[in-house]
Enzyme design. Structure first.
Site, short mmCIF file in Angstrom:
data_model
loop_
_atom_site.label_atom_id
_atom_site.label_comp_id
_atom_site.label_asym_id
_atom_site.label_seq_id
_atom_site.Cartn_x
_atom_site.Cartn_y
_atom_site.Cartn_z
N GLU B 49 0.81 -1.23 0.00
CA GLU B 49 0.00 0.00 0.00
C GLU B 49 0.84 1.28 0.00
OE1 GLU B 49 -3.53 0.54 2.16
OE2 GLU B 49 -4.35 -1.41 1.67
N HIS B 272 -2.31 -0.89 9.98
CA HIS B 272 -1.86 -2.26 10.26
C HIS B 272 -0.65 -2.19 11.19
CE1 HIS B 272 -3.83 -4.69 6.88
NE2 HIS B 272 -4.29 -3.46 6.73
#
Lengths: 406, 406
Positions: B49, B272
C-alpha cells in the site's frame, strides 16, 4: 535415469484458425486436424486459435485413445485458444496472461478479447521433465505501421521472463506457438537471447516443406495474397523452440511443414502451415556451464532496441491517455453548461425555448456517451502506461546490471 | 558455500496504508517508517500500500545508504503498492497480476484499480538464493457476507501456483504481505498446504507484540473499532511465511509486532501493525525428502473446500453476466422502439408530437447509457466466468490426480 538410448519426441504445432462463424470450412478442417493427429501419433500437439471449447471437446473425444492427456487454457472473453494434446501425463499446468494485449475498442482486430497468454505444462517423459510452453502473441496487422509492436515486444519480454523463472526445475524446455514475429524481429531476438532457446528451423538436420520454413504462404488458399505481396515466399511466424538444461542436450533431427494443403487433401488444415519437429533428447556428456556470457554484448543491443520500442509505445499511450482525459473534461463541461442552461430555463431566468429541446437533448446524450467512453479509455490507457513504464524500467535495470558486469 | 555459521536475516513487513489525500497523517507516517527502517537496519523491508510513487521515491532517497537496493512493482491504474528495500543486491524481479481482483464499478472499494499482484525478487545473500515474494490480496469488507471470497481464493491459488512454479531454483522462499485472510481461512490453508510454507507466528521461538500475533488491533487509533467488534483482540491478516528448500533449513528465532503505536511515538506507522521477524537460515544436515505426501488427505479437503467457494463465485458471476446481458438487450430494444417511433413521426405516419420530445430524448439518453454500461459489464463478467471456470477445472484435475495417487 533410464534414458541412455536417445529419446525421440515428435511435436506438432499449428495455429488452427478456428473462429466460429468466421473461419472458412472450420468444421471440416477441425475434423481433418483430428484425423491427422490421430493417424500420425505425435507425442505432443500444440494448438493455437481453437477459440471454441466445443471444437476442443470434439478433438478431445476423437484423440482420447492416441493422446489420453490434454489441456485447454481458459482466459479472456472467448478463451485463450491454446490447447495441448499429449501422449504422456500432464503433471501440472499454469497460465500467465500478458499484461498488454491490444485495445478493446479495436473490435475488428479482436486480440484484446482473446486474453493472449502463455500456458505452461509440466510433462514427464521417460524420467525427463519437460516444461512445454504454448503461446500466441498479438497479431501484426500492418508491418509498415505496426501499432501493436510495443505490446508484442512487452509480450515477448514477459514470455522470456516467464520461461526463465518457471523452467528452473526442467530438464528440457519446449516452446511452440504463433509468435507473430519474423525470425529477425526484435521480439524474437529478445526472447531467444534472454532464454537461450534454439530455433528448430535453422538448427534442424533435415528440412522438408515451404521455402525458408515459412508458415504463412501464398500457396495456402485461405491467405490474402495481397497482404503477402512484399514476401513472395511467405513469412515464418510459427515456431518450435527448445533447449536442454543442465544434464540434457536437445537436437532437431527433422522438421517438416505443410505446403499450402494438408497432405493428400485439397484443403489446408488452417491459414497457417503446420510444423512437425522430431526432437532428439539425450543426456549431455558433461554438464555444460552457461555460455550466456559469450553473447552478452549482443543481448545488450537487443534489450536496448526493445526498450526503444517500448518507449515509443509509452509516448503513444501517454498521448492517448491525455486526449481521452481532455475529451472527458470537455464532455463534462458541456454537460455542466447544459445543466445550467436547463436549470435557468426551468427557473424562468431566460427567454422560453432558448434552444430547440430536441437538439439540446441529443447533445446531452452525445456528451454523456463521450464522457463515459473517455473515462473508461482514460483508465485503460493509464494501465497501459503503467505496464509500459514498468517494462521500460525493468529493461533499464537489466541493461545497468549487464553493463556493470561486463 | 560459505554458510557454515547460520545466517541471521531480519525482515520487516508492513501494509503502509499510504493513499494520497485519503490516508490520515500519511506524510508523517511515511517519514516515521523511513526513520525506523533506517535506524533499525533490517536486511529486507517488504511494504504494501505504498500507492504513490512519490512516497516510494521519498523512502528510497532516505534509505539509499542503509538499503542500496530497492524495487517498486508497477501495475493497475494506481500502481500495485508493492515495494521492497534490500541490503543485498536484487538479481531479478518478476510480477504476476492476479487474474481476478474485484469489480471496477465498486469504486468505494477500489481494489480493482490497484491491479493486485505478487512480486518476486531474486536476492543472493552469502551465496544463498532467496526468492522473496511480496503480495497484497483483495480486502475483506464484510466477513459475514464476503462477496470477494471467491476472488481471494482464486488469488491464493494463483499465488500458491506462482510460488511453486518459480521457486525451483531457490534455496529459501520468503513471502511477506497483507493476505487479508485470518489464519484459519480456506485461502491461507490452501496456500500453506500447497506450497509447504511455514507461518512465522506459530513457529517462532520468541514472540513479542499483540496477543495472538494480531496485525489489525483495536489499540490502533486509525482502526474503526466497530468493524473489529467481533474480534476483541484484533485479527491477524499480515504474514511472514517461509520455507527452506533442499539444502537449507529456516527457523524463526523471534517475531515482533508493533502494538498500536510506533515504538516511542504517539502515532502508529499505519492502520496495520508492522511485523519484524528474525530468521535463521542454515544448511540442512541431510537433504530431506518432501514430506508433502503425509499431508495429502488434508490438502485434498482444503482444495475441495476452495473449489466449493470458486463454484459459488462462478454461479454469482454467471448470474451477473446473465442480468447484464438481459439489461443490454432490453436497452437495445427500447432504442429500436424509439428509433422506429421517431422515424414514423418524422415521416408523418403518426400524429404529430405523439410523445413529449424532451422525455423521449431523456429516455433514449438513459437507454444508451444503460446499453453501453451493460455491454462493458457483460464482457467483464464473461472474463470473470472464464477465469473461475478455469480455476475450478484446475482444482478438479488436481483432486483427481491426488485421489488417484492415494
Amino acid at each position: 535415469m533410464d534414458t541412455d538410448p536417445p529419446l525421440q519426441l515428435r511435436v506438432f504445432n499449428l495455429n488452427c484458425w478456428a473462429i466460429r462463424y468466421l473461419s472458412k470450412l472450420r468444421q471440416e478442417r477441425i475434423g481433418l486436424i483430428g484425423d491427422t493427429l490421430s493417424q500420425e501419433g505425435f507425442d505432443l500437439a500444440l494448438l493455437q486459435e481453437v477459440w471454441s471449447e466445443r471444437d476442443y471437446c470434439e478433438l478431445k473425444q476423437k484423440l482420447t485413445a492416441c493422446y489420453p492427456y490434454s489441456h485447454y487454457f481458459k482466459s479472456g472473453v472467448i478463451g485463450s485458444g491454446l490447447c495441448v494434446f499429449s501422449r504422456y501425463p500432464i503433471l501440472d499446468t499454469f497460465l500467465y496472461q500478458y499484461s498488454l494485449n491490444g485495445y478493446p475498442y479495436m473490435l475488428q482486430h479482436g486480440d484484446w478479447f482473446c486474453g493472449k497468454a502463455v500456458g505452461l505444462l509440466v510433462i514427464k517423459i521417460c524420467g525427463i521433465i519437460f516444461h512445454v510452453y504454448v503461446t500466441h502473441l498479438h497479431a501484426e496487422y500492418c508491418r509498415d505501421k505496426d501499432a501493436y509492436l510495443p505490446h508484442r515486444v512487452v509480450q515477448a519480454w514477459e514470455l522470456a521472463q516467464f520461461i526463465q523463472h518457471t523452467s528452473k526445475g526442467a530438464d528440457v524446455v519446449l516452446l511452440g506457438g504463433d509468435l507473430n514475429m519474423h525470425p529477425g524481429d526484435v521480439g524474437i531476438r529478445l526472447l531467444r537471447g534472454w532464454t537461450g532457446l534454439r530455433d528448430s528451423f535453422p538448427d534442424t538436420e533435415r528440412f522438408e516443406g515451404c521455402e525458408d520454413g515459412c508458415t504463412l504462404v501464398p500457396a495456402n488458399c485461405f491467405i490474402n495474397k495481397e497482404e503477402l505481396q512484399p514476401f513472395p515466399l511467405g513469412i515464418r511466424i510459427d515456431y518450435i523452440l527448445y533447449k536442454g538444461l543442465s544434464h540434457f542436450a536437445v537436437r532437431c533431427d527433422s522438421l517438416v511443414t505443410t505446403t499450402g494443403t494438408a497432405p493428400g487433401k485439397s484443403i489446408p488444415y488452417s491459414d497457417h502451415e503446420a510444423i512437425m519437429a522430431t526432437l532428439c533428447v539425450k543426456p549431455r556428456e558433461a554438464a555444460k556451464g552457461s555460455s550466456s556470457s559469450a553473447i552478452e554484448p549482443e543481448l545488450v543491443d537487443v534489450v536496448n532496441e526493445a526498450r526503444t520500442e517500448v518507449r515509443v509505445g509509452l509516448h503513444t499511450a501517454e498521448r492517448q491517455r491525455y486526449s481521452n482525459g481532455r475529451m472527458a473534461i470537455l464532455a463534462l463541461l458541456l454537460l455542466f453548461l447544459q445543466a445550467a442552461m436547463g436549470l435557468s430555463s426551468l427557473m424562468g431566468w431566460d427567454s422560453p425555448q432558448p434552444f430547440p429541446k430536441f437538439s439540446f437533448s441529443l447533445l446531452s446524450l452525445l456528451a454523456t456517451v463521450v464522457l463515459l467512453l473517455s473515462m473508461v479509455l482514460y483508465v485503460f490507457h493509464t494501465i497501459e502506461v503503467k505496464m509500459l513504464q514498468g517494462t521500460e524500467e525493468q529493461m533499464r535495470l537489466v541493461l545497468q546490471d549487464k553493463l556493470s558486469s561486463m
